[in-house]
Motif scaffolding. Structure first.
Motif, mmCIF file in Angstrom:
data_model
loop_
_atom_site.group_PDB
_atom_site.id
_atom_site.type_symbol
_atom_site.label_atom_id
_atom_site.label_comp_id
_atom_site.label_asym_id
_atom_site.label_seq_id
_atom_site.Cartn_x
_atom_site.Cartn_y
_atom_site.Cartn_z
ATOM 1 N N UNK A 67 24.247 -11.587 10.696
ATOM 2 C CA UNK A 67 23.015 -12.352 10.924
ATOM 3 C C UNK A 67 22.786 -12.671 12.395
ATOM 4 N N UNK A 80 18.465 -11.110 14.147
ATOM 5 C CA UNK A 80 17.170 -11.763 14.307
ATOM 6 C C UNK A 80 16.989 -12.304 15.725
ATOM 7 N N UNK A 81 18.076 -12.836 16.286
ATOM 8 C CA UNK A 81 17.995 -13.387 17.644
ATOM 9 C C UNK A 81 17.632 -12.326 18.664
ATOM 10 N N UNK A 129 14.037 -11.125 18.313
ATOM 11 C CA UNK A 129 13.088 -12.046 18.933
ATOM 12 C C UNK A 129 13.059 -11.843 20.445
ATOM 13 N N UNK A 146 11.223 -8.706 21.323
ATOM 14 C CA UNK A 146 9.791 -8.855 21.082
ATOM 15 C C UNK A 146 9.077 -9.400 22.323
ATOM 16 N N UNK A 147 9.819 -10.126 23.174
ATOM 17 C CA UNK A 147 9.216 -10.615 24.418
ATOM 18 C C UNK A 147 8.914 -9.462 25.362
ATOM 19 N N UNK A 178 10.070 -7.024 17.253
ATOM 20 C CA UNK A 178 10.853 -7.853 16.353
ATOM 21 C C UNK A 178 10.877 -7.242 14.952
ATOM 22 N N UNK A 210 14.109 -5.612 12.953
ATOM 23 C CA UNK A 210 14.534 -6.201 11.682
ATOM 24 C C UNK A 210 14.473 -5.175 10.547
ATOM 25 N N UNK A 243 10.218 -21.919 20.653
ATOM 26 C CA UNK A 243 11.661 -21.724 20.723
ATOM 27 C C UNK A 243 12.053 -20.623 21.682
ATOM 28 N N UNK A 244 11.249 -20.409 22.738
ATOM 29 C CA UNK A 244 11.606 -19.454 23.786
ATOM 30 C C UNK A 244 12.165 -20.238 24.978
#
Lengths: 351, 409
Positions: B98, B101-102, B105, B108-109, B115, B119, B375-376
């Motif tokens: 897991x 996901x981090x 993300x 994705x920037x 992202x 995934x 949360x960035x």
């Protein structure tokens, strides 16, 4: 002097030891604060504690990713059951912050509405975004999402939630896109331009809100003519005797869910709590106070009849858009930052 | 008195030096707790927070084999099969642990959309058959786009300029050149100039209102003074939130001010007084006024009334006496007060958030948005760095300007 230093050291050691012991804290559940917190405490938290003969504490969690980031970084888990929105639920499930649930300890998935069931979460409170207006000042109310953009017939300010989420979907539906196609259209650059262009037609009349309580206050004070607001807030205003009208066409709905932090020391008890809170009668008790939807079959018969028409359920959702769907989540996880920048740039300029 | 011998002089000097050193050590010893305190709860946390704005270690942690394989990749063509294999292994392992996901993300920037690509691929990684390049392409054609791999290489870290560039509306191309971002994403410089402009306006308004007020308070009868200072200080005792909410009630469409204006016939329709720039200025000036009035008042109290009388007796008109005698003496108070107001304005968040529209938000609102909502951490930290640097530059400019004229100690 020596005695003083000694006692200070002793105090320090004791306080550290106490912090160590504090790890064995009481079972803790979160809710979204305010009057909702009180209602959930009376209906779920306190009775559950009495039934189990334990102390149940409650804490406030009001959205955002920061508390979970802190859990990840520090390993300190202050909550055993937390009520989260879909975006955080899915992200937390993917990143291992929430434990995968053992559904056999909770109930039959078939007893829940379909969008309440997921790997790490059990939906508990359905909410939606609706168009609301004040019947005292708007004689003939709007009936469709297109009317929200009709400045001739309904002049005056429009209250909308600040940010791209919800508004881009709303604009596209008002521009004639069917709810099922919204995210397909939004996934193209043309679709995004189309949504912003639609919002452009009322841009000078938009008054952006940040807190959920603002739109109904503005409707009551006459600051805005029409508002996009949470259905529960509108119903609460109705309960206070305000004369607000609601348009359910193309309402955008989702469900908040219970989730269990993976490192909670009370995983077993947390499952029992979720089962306890998924009881039709208890959910109906909450809905009779706040007009948010229930997620378990059989709750309807305990809900006051005049309430039913105010809930995000049944016919009210017929033309609705589920903004917690997998498609919607995938779209926003990929594009939120980019569209946030575009929204900030677009909304910050006057024309 | 006879002159001391050279030897005795040296002894004396050495003794004095020793005493001086002892004094310094003791003084330093006394402030050590404070220094340690400042270091531990102020300097270190801020420094470590600022580090987020340049750090990019997610790739190395979550996709170690891929990061290693990409280290020597030129980026001109698609990477070789071993890199695809490394990614397949990393994704399969990361999906189970897991940690995918981090990093999804983070990537994705670099390119929005990565992202879901990462995934979706990670979900299938365990069962992907070699050859991996073909298998990846079958999952999504973007795996055969060199841009996807360049994004991973750019994110490989351990440092990245992207956040600091982004808050200056810039981005780095693959060839290393630095270019402006697309106009519809260029927001940060607008926020910066808006923050400065609004702070300047608030400071000027505070000076225009606060100077006469402080002057009156410093030179009127004691009873009136208590009244004036009390009404300036009273808001100080009430929380900013409550004051802001009160202003909303006063200024809203059917509020007190609008009702009065309509009743007096000055306007026929209620006018917009809040949830726009005007409302933000009103509330900010109200909240910040005491910071200007108090230092100014305390300096004005020390200006002897005799000076003004002396100026008049020498033939100065009241205006020229004020300009050449009173004003210069009050400037130290004005400088200190204006600096306080300006610097506090730069970091203002609550008031614009509650009574302003999207066009009235300042830099600090971006910090909140990135840290709490999105949360960035990288962008939150970069925006905070920009704010911190702006504040330091303003402080240094201010103090240099005023110190050169002797207005500040």
């Amino acid at each position: 002097m020596k005695g003083f230093v000694g006692s200070v050291l002793l105090a320090a050691v004791l306080s550290i030891a106490q912090q160590g012991l504090a790890q064995a804290r009481d079972f803790t559940v979160t809710a979204w604060g305010g009057a909702v917190q009180d209602a959930k405490r009376n209906i779920y938290f306190t009775p559950f504690g009495m039934e189990k003969g334990i102390k149940v504490l409650d804490d406030v969690y009001e959205g955002g990713w920061a508390p979970f980031k802190a859990m990840q970084d520090t390993g300190v888990v202050p909550w055993d059951v937390v009520q989260v929105e879909t975006a955080e639920l899915v992200r937390g499930c993917e990143e291992g912050i929430f434990a995968p649930l053992d559904w056999s300890k909770i109930g039959d998935k078939k007893d829940f509405v379909p969008y309440a069931v997921s790997q790490c979460g059990v939906g508990t409170t359905a909410w939606s975004i609706v168009i609301a207006y004040n019947k005292d000042s708007v004689k003939e109310g709007p009936a469709t999402v297109q009317d929200f953009f009709n400045l001739q017939k309904w002049p005056g300010k429009r209250a909308m939630r600040r940010g791209p989420k919800i508004n881009l979907e709303f604009a596209l539906m008002a521009d004639g896109v069917a709810p099922a196609d919204v995210y397909k259209v939004l996934s193209t650059p043309q679709g995004i331009d189309r949504a912003f262009a639609k919002l452009d037609t009322i841009k000078p009349q938009i008054q952006w809100w940040k807190a959920g309580a603002q739109p109904t206050e503005w409707l009551a004070s006459g600051d805005v003519a029409l508002a996009l607001a949470y259905n529960g807030r509108v119903s609460a205003a109705l309960d206070e005797g305000k004369h607000f009208g609601i348009v359910w066409q193309n309402t955008q709905y989702d469900v908040d869910a219970w989730a269990i932090p993976a490192k909670s020391p009370y995983i077993e008890l947390a499952h029992q709590f979720i089962k306890y809170a998924s009881d039709p009668k208890r959910q109906a008790d909450f809905t009779n106070i706040f007009a948010y939807g229930t997620t378990i079959n059989g709750a309807d018969k305990f809900i006051k009849p005049e309430r039913i028409t105010l809930l995000p359920a049944g016919d009210n959702l017929k033309t609705g858009l589920h903004i917690g769907s997998e498609e919607a989540r995938a779209f926003w996880l990929d594009h939120l930052e980019e569209l946030n920048e575009r929204f900030n740039s677009w909304s910050g300029t006057s024309e | 008195m006879t002159a001391a011998s050279p030897a005795a002089m040296t002894d004396l000097r050495a003794g004095l030096r020793r005493a001086e050193r002892r004094r310094q050590v003791r003084a330093f010893g006394l402030v050590t707790p404070l220094l340690a305190f400042m270091l531990a709860i102020f300097v270190l946390p801020i420094a470590s927070t600022l580090l987020f704005s340049i750090s990019s270690t997610e790739m190395k942690t979550a996709l170690p084999r891929t990061t290693a394989a990409l280290a020597n990749w030129s980026g001109d063509a698609l990477p070789d099969e071993t890199t695809y294999a490394a990614l397949a292994a990393d994704l399969a392992q990361g999906y189970a642990a897991k940690t995918v996901a981090g990093i999804a993300t983070r990537l994705n920037q670099e390119i929005p959309g990565l992202r879901s690509l990462v995934m979706q691929t990670a979900r299938k990684a365990e069962t992907l058959p070699p050859p991996y390049r073909a298998a990846f392409a079958a999952v999504d054609p973007r795996w055969e786009d060199v841009a996807t791999w360049r994004a991973m290489k750019s994110a490989a870290g351990p440092l990245t300029p992207r956040y600091l560039l982004q808050v200056l509306d810039l981005e780095r191309e693959w060839d290393g050149s630095i270019v402006s971002v697309a106009p519809d994403r260029a927001v940060y410089i607008t926020y910066l100039t808006r923050t400065f402009w609004m702070s300047i306006v608030v400071t000027l308004l505070c000076v225009a209102i606060g100077y006469p007020l402080a002057f009156y308070a410093a030179h009127c009868r004691p009873f009136a003074r208590r009244l004036v200072l009390g009404s300036v200080l009273l808001p100080f005792l009430v929380s900013v939130l409550v004051r802001t909410a009160a202003w909303i009630v006063v200024l809203q469409k059917n509020g007190i001010v609008n009702s009065l204006l309509v009743w007096l016939g000055i306007v026929d329709q209620p006018v917009q007084l809040i949830f726009d720039r005007f409302g933000v200025y009103v509330v900010m000036v109200h909240v910040l006024l005491p910071f200007l009035v108090l230092p100014l008042y305390s300096v004005m109290r020390t200006i002897p009334a005799l000076h003004m009388r002396a100026a008049s007796s020498l033939g100065a008109t009241p205006l020229s006496a004020f300009l050449s005698v009173y004003l210069p003496q009050s400037l130290p108070g004005l400088g200190a007060g204006a600096m306080l107001v300006f610097i506090l304005s730069l970091g203002y968040y609550t008031t614009p958030a509650l009574v302003g529209g999207p066009g009235d938000q300042m830099l600090s609102s971006l910090v909140t948005e990135f840290a709490l909502e999105i949360g960035n951490w990288g962008m939150a930290s970069a925006a905070a760095t920009l704010l911190l640097i702006s504040t330091l530059v303003s402080y240094l400019t201010f103090s240099r300007l005023f110190r050169a004229r002797g207005f500040l100690p």
